[in-house]
Design a protein around this motif. Sequence first.
Motif, PDB file in Angstrom:
ATOM      1  N   SER A 155       0.857  -1.190   0.000  1.00  0.00           N
ATOM      2  CA  SER A 155       0.000   0.000   0.000  1.00  0.00           C
ATOM      3  C   SER A 155       0.892   1.237   0.000  1.00  0.00           C
ATOM      4  O   SER A 155       2.078   1.161   0.321  1.00  0.00           O
ATOM      5  CB  SER A 155      -0.886  -0.008   1.247  1.00  0.00           C
ATOM      6  OG  SER A 155      -0.078   0.184   2.373  1.00  0.00           O
ATOM      7  N   VAL A 156       0.280   2.365  -0.319  1.00  0.00           N
ATOM      8  CA  VAL A 156       1.075   3.599  -0.411  1.00  0.00           C
ATOM      9  C   VAL A 156       1.593   4.049   0.952  1.00  0.00           C
ATOM     10  O   VAL A 156       2.503   4.855   1.039  1.00  0.00           O
ATOM     11  CB  VAL A 156       0.271   4.734  -1.079  1.00  0.00           C
ATOM     12  CG1 VAL A 156       0.210   4.572  -2.561  1.00  0.00           C
ATOM     13  CG2 VAL A 156      -1.114   4.857  -0.484  1.00  0.00           C
ATOM     14  N   ASN A 157       1.023   3.498   2.032  1.00  0.00           N
ATOM     15  CA  ASN A 157       1.519   3.848   3.371  1.00  0.00           C
ATOM     16  C   ASN A 157       2.857   3.191   3.648  1.00  0.00           C
ATOM     17  O   ASN A 157       3.648   3.675   4.438  1.00  0.00           O
ATOM     18  CB  ASN A 157       0.547   3.346   4.459  1.00  0.00           C
ATOM     19  CG  ASN A 157      -0.754   4.069   4.377  1.00  0.00           C
ATOM     20  OD1 ASN A 157      -0.811   5.142   3.818  1.00  0.00           O
ATOM     21  ND2 ASN A 157      -1.795   3.474   4.916  1.00  0.00           N
ATOM     22  N   VAL A 158       3.090   2.038   3.024  1.00  0.00           N
ATOM     23  CA  VAL A 158       4.337   1.312   3.251  1.00  0.00           C
ATOM     24  C   VAL A 158       5.322   1.616   2.115  1.00  0.00           C
ATOM     25  O   VAL A 158       6.456   2.027   2.352  1.00  0.00           O
ATOM     26  CB  VAL A 158       4.062  -0.207   3.364  1.00  0.00           C
ATOM     27  CG1 VAL A 158       5.356  -0.961   3.553  1.00  0.00           C
ATOM     28  CG2 VAL A 158       3.110  -0.485   4.514  1.00  0.00           C
ATOM     29  N   SER A 190      -0.795  -3.816  -7.712  1.00  0.00           N
ATOM     30  CA  SER A 190       0.177  -4.011  -8.784  1.00  0.00           C
ATOM     31  C   SER A 190       0.749  -2.668  -9.217  1.00  0.00           C
ATOM     32  O   SER A 190       1.955  -2.519  -9.420  1.00  0.00           O
ATOM     33  CB  SER A 190      -0.506  -4.709  -9.958  1.00  0.00           C
ATOM     34  OG  SER A 190       0.381  -4.851 -11.016  1.00  0.00           O
ATOM     35  N   ARG A 191      -0.130  -1.666  -9.318  1.00  0.00           N
ATOM     36  CA  ARG A 191       0.314  -0.323  -9.710  1.00  0.00           C
ATOM     37  C   ARG A 191       1.241   0.272  -8.667  1.00  0.00           C
ATOM     38  O   ARG A 191       2.205   0.944  -8.997  1.00  0.00           O
ATOM     39  CB  ARG A 191      -0.894   0.598  -9.894  1.00  0.00           C
ATOM     40  CG  ARG A 191      -1.427   0.527 -11.275  1.00  0.00           C
ATOM     41  CD  ARG A 191      -2.044   1.817 -11.737  1.00  0.00           C
ATOM     42  NE  ARG A 191      -2.831   1.537 -12.911  1.00  0.00           N
ATOM     43  CZ  ARG A 191      -4.101   1.190 -12.883  1.00  0.00           C
ATOM     44  NH1 ARG A 191      -4.726   1.132 -11.740  1.00  0.00           N
ATOM     45  NH2 ARG A 191      -4.740   0.911 -13.988  1.00  0.00           N
ATOM     46  N   VAL A 192       0.928   0.024  -7.372  1.00  0.00           N
ATOM     47  CA  VAL A 192       1.766   0.580  -6.300  1.00  0.00           C
ATOM     48  C   VAL A 192       3.192   0.037  -6.426  1.00  0.00           C
ATOM     49  O   VAL A 192       4.164   0.762  -6.275  1.00  0.00           O
ATOM     50  CB  VAL A 192       1.170   0.249  -4.908  1.00  0.00           C
ATOM     51  CG1 VAL A 192       2.141   0.604  -3.799  1.00  0.00           C
ATOM     52  CG2 VAL A 192      -0.135   0.977  -4.695  1.00  0.00           C
ATOM     53  N   ILE A 193       3.317  -1.245  -6.745  1.00  0.00           N
ATOM     54  CA  ILE A 193       4.659  -1.846  -6.798  1.00  0.00           C
ATOM     55  C   ILE A 193       5.368  -1.507  -8.110  1.00  0.00           C
ATOM     56  O   ILE A 193       6.502  -1.055  -8.109  1.00  0.00           O
ATOM     57  CB  ILE A 193       4.587  -3.388  -6.637  1.00  0.00           C
ATOM     58  CG1 ILE A 193       3.754  -3.756  -5.402  1.00  0.00           C
ATOM     59  CG2 ILE A 193       5.973  -3.977  -6.523  1.00  0.00           C
ATOM     60  CD1 ILE A 193       3.360  -5.208  -5.347  1.00  0.00           C
ATOM     61  N   LEU A 194       4.680  -1.746  -9.215  1.00  0.00           N
ATOM     62  CA  LEU A 194       5.364  -1.688 -10.509  1.00  0.00           C
ATOM     63  C   LEU A 194       5.027  -0.457 -11.348  1.00  0.00           C
ATOM     64  O   LEU A 194       5.607  -0.254 -12.399  1.00  0.00           O
ATOM     65  CB  LEU A 194       4.982  -2.914 -11.347  1.00  0.00           C
ATOM     66  CG  LEU A 194       5.392  -4.285 -10.838  1.00  0.00           C
ATOM     67  CD1 LEU A 194       4.746  -5.358 -11.695  1.00  0.00           C
ATOM     68  CD2 LEU A 194       6.898  -4.442 -10.881  1.00  0.00           C
ATOM     69  N   ASP A 195       4.067   0.307 -10.901  1.00  0.00           N
ATOM     70  CA  ASP A 195       3.511   1.407 -11.699  1.00  0.00           C
ATOM     71  C   ASP A 195       2.834   0.868 -12.956  1.00  0.00           C
ATOM     72  O   ASP A 195       2.658   1.587 -13.938  1.00  0.00           O
ATOM     73  CB  ASP A 195       4.594   2.420 -12.111  1.00  0.00           C
ATOM     74  CG  ASP A 195       5.159   3.126 -10.908  1.00  0.00           C
ATOM     75  OD1 ASP A 195       4.367   3.454 -10.011  1.00  0.00           O
ATOM     76  OD2 ASP A 195       6.382   3.327 -10.851  1.00  0.00           O
ATOM     77  N   ALA A 239       0.712  -7.804 -11.926  1.00  0.00           N
ATOM     78  CA  ALA A 239       0.969  -8.642 -10.747  1.00  0.00           C
ATOM     79  C   ALA A 239      -0.331  -9.260 -10.233  1.00  0.00           C
ATOM     80  O   ALA A 239      -0.308 -10.303  -9.574  1.00  0.00           O
ATOM     81  CB  ALA A 239       1.636  -7.823  -9.661  1.00  0.00           C
ATOM     82  N   ASP A 240      -1.455  -8.645 -10.565  1.00  0.00           N
ATOM     83  CA  ASP A 240      -2.755  -9.176 -10.135  1.00  0.00           C
ATOM     84  C   ASP A 240      -3.123 -10.434 -10.926  1.00  0.00           C
ATOM     85  O   ASP A 240      -3.979 -11.197 -10.511  1.00  0.00           O
ATOM     86  CB  ASP A 240      -3.838  -8.099 -10.297  1.00  0.00           C
ATOM     87  CG  ASP A 240      -3.771  -7.446 -11.663  1.00  0.00           C
ATOM     88  OD1 ASP A 240      -2.704  -6.901 -11.979  1.00  0.00           O
ATOM     89  OD2 ASP A 240      -4.763  -7.504 -12.398  1.00  0.00           O
TER      90      ASP A 240
END
Length: 763
Positions: free
Chosen positions: A576-579, A602-607, A611-612
């Motif tokens: 998550s964007v908090n981490v 998936s977007r948070v990690i890889l933009d 990944a989903d």
Amino acid sequence: MQRKGYYLYKKKTKKQRRQQKNTTNVFVFLFWALAFALCAWLFFIQWFNVSKGPYGERVAAFFFTYLGHSAYLVPIFFFYWLIRCIKHKSVNIFTFLVGMCVSLFSIASVMTGLRYIFKGSYIEGGSIGREVFFFLQGLVGSAGAVLFSLAILLTGVHLLFAIPWVSTAKYLMELLKEDYHSWHDARAELKTKIREAKEAESKTTKTVIENKQDEPAVAAIRSKPEIRRPVAEIIRAPKPYDKQENSAKKEAAENIVMPSKKADMKDFKLPPVSILNDPKNEGILGPSDEEIAMATALLENTLKSFEIGATVTGVSPGPVVTRYEIKPDPGVRISNIVAIANDIALAMKARGIRVEAPIPGKDAIGFEIPNDHAMMVTVKEILQDPKFTESKAVMPIALGRYADGLPATTALEKTPHLLIAGATNSGKSICLHTIIMSILYTKKPDEVKFLMIDPKRLELTLYEGIPHLYDPKTTCEDVNVITDAHGAVKSLQTLVKVMEKRTKIMELAKVKNIEGYNKWAEQNSEEKMFYVVVIIDELADLMLQTRAAIEDSIQRLAQMARAVGIHLVLCTQRPSVNVITGVIKANLPSRIALQVASKTDSRVILDSLGADALLGKGDMLYQGTSDQKPHRIQGAYVSETEISSVADFLREQGGPDYPLQIAQEQQNGGRPQDGLGASAEEMTQALTLILERRRVSQDLLKAHFGSSARATNILSVLEMKGYITKPEGSNRWEIHFDLIETGLAELKEKSGGNEPLYETVYK
Ligand SMILES: Nc1ncnc2c1ncn2[C@@H]1O[C@H](COP(=O)(O)OP(=O)(O)OP(=O)(O)O)[C@@H](O)[C@H]1O
């Protein structure tokens, strides 16, 4: 007279009519107002048992005595009648009263009947209900009485509401008929579709088999794709699985024996690959040629059914997915093919399809379709692969195998910092272990050390006591895997200091990075610097407790540490964007995304998405610094038993050994254990020397102290203390003689000459 009378009559009537109209209007209004009030009052006294007044009580009791619970309907019927009167003007009061009485009596009779049939029932039909019911019961019995009462009720309802029963029944029949017909049509259509699909499938199968026997025959498959099996030959038959040996290894893992001595680097041996498990896979990788031929035909036919012309040009079977390369016909848009990915997944009965459109460097689209049987990629097969063994990288990492089956490796020093994220049970820890194992198999403890942080106390504790362990805030005797958040923060902050000092040393040695320094050290018979790999398993736990401090340390390390040989590998199950904050993302350019629950994760990690759609169990997307798009990799698997065996092998050779850290040296006094830094006596000598010779240089100090290592360290301490400075753009030291004189006087004043005044300069 008659005329006069007529005239008079006429005149009077006009006036009267106007007056009469007004009076009538008032009376009509009054009548309706009273009627509504009466209805409302009736409703109130029937439905609510409060403030009824004596008349209210009596009226309510009257209705209840005669009609029982059906009396509740009386005010409602009256309301209905009033509203109808206002709307339609002419409503026959007689019809209404008859309809109401019939309805009420029959309902009361039904209620009595129900009370009679179901003993102890709460409902009550009143005396009229009883009369009617028992009269009917005497004729047709209890059930008959209820049924006849219901029939009478229908008549009453008809009189009241004038329901057109016939047309209503007709309408209902029409509705039912329509429903039945549409259900029937849908069923027939579905049957036809299923039959067509079955026919198409059997045709395709036939064509594939025919084509196999007779190549030039007319084929349903437009192409015969090239099947690339890059790893088929290195998959060996499994060694008999030794259950006993494995369970013994597991037991050993639970009882870690801590090493009693420090590891000796001269005789240090890297772990042999023989202690790792052999691959258990047998035969070829991925689906068989027949299965591929069938899947190719099905894929092309499915595209054809959507009027998309495309040819399968190549097939790359991988351990978990098989990639079909599809070349669209001229004029066919890629977006049209991508848009029907779900339909293709349905036609191929696949769990999920990832589309790579286009495949980088190719004029084709990649369809990654999960294999029916996934094959495990072992860490052993990647560690033995020439791509890994012949790698020129300082810290080669075995990741697994790409979707096309080729071994996937990277170099940690090039990453230079790595973020691993994925849902729980997706394979993050195994991925982390694979990275650690790759380094343990290639690097001695004096080359690479690990600062391990494991707030979950689950995964990394297996490595306790190995000689590669490092923690700059504690001595090598006390070093361990860090499990508390505050300890982790302290270690990272100390590591930032180490990084700053390493930078200074490199400046003194006039080198840009650790590789340059180690070359310089080799030429000048100096000790080399070791690489530090910071492993954090579960970043979220640390962020929860000490967010600001952790973020700050990570940022500082990530920005500068690469040159001095410090690399970060962070792992989290909370993408998550908090981490994974903006700061962390900006500083960790290489990412591994394992299976995640949503597209957002998936977007948070890889933009990017992807990944989903992964399958879990080590199925990952790796995005390196130079990659435009992430690569799909099946992660190499390493078991707990294998990790324990390797850790035991390393522990047997001794425990961690590295220089003491700042705070402790100042308490202990004396020159640092590793020969770095400078004692007070050495400083006195150095300052006297500079005062005598009126110059300073590495060579001068080396000639005096007999070692270039000591000379470098003393030079760095002199600079840090401000006795000498090097102006920007100049190569010569500027000597501050006044400071040196004061410093020397202070030193001489202090007794012993071995007072620990100077900080250690870390390697
Ligand atoms: N590369 C792999 N090949 C085959 N199976 C794997 C692989 N990686 C993980 N698995 C399977 O998935 C399971 C979970 O893996 P792992 O413990 O690494 O997940 P995790 O994401 O770290 O979970 P958690 O967040 O709960 O710690 C393993 O027990 C193993 O069975």
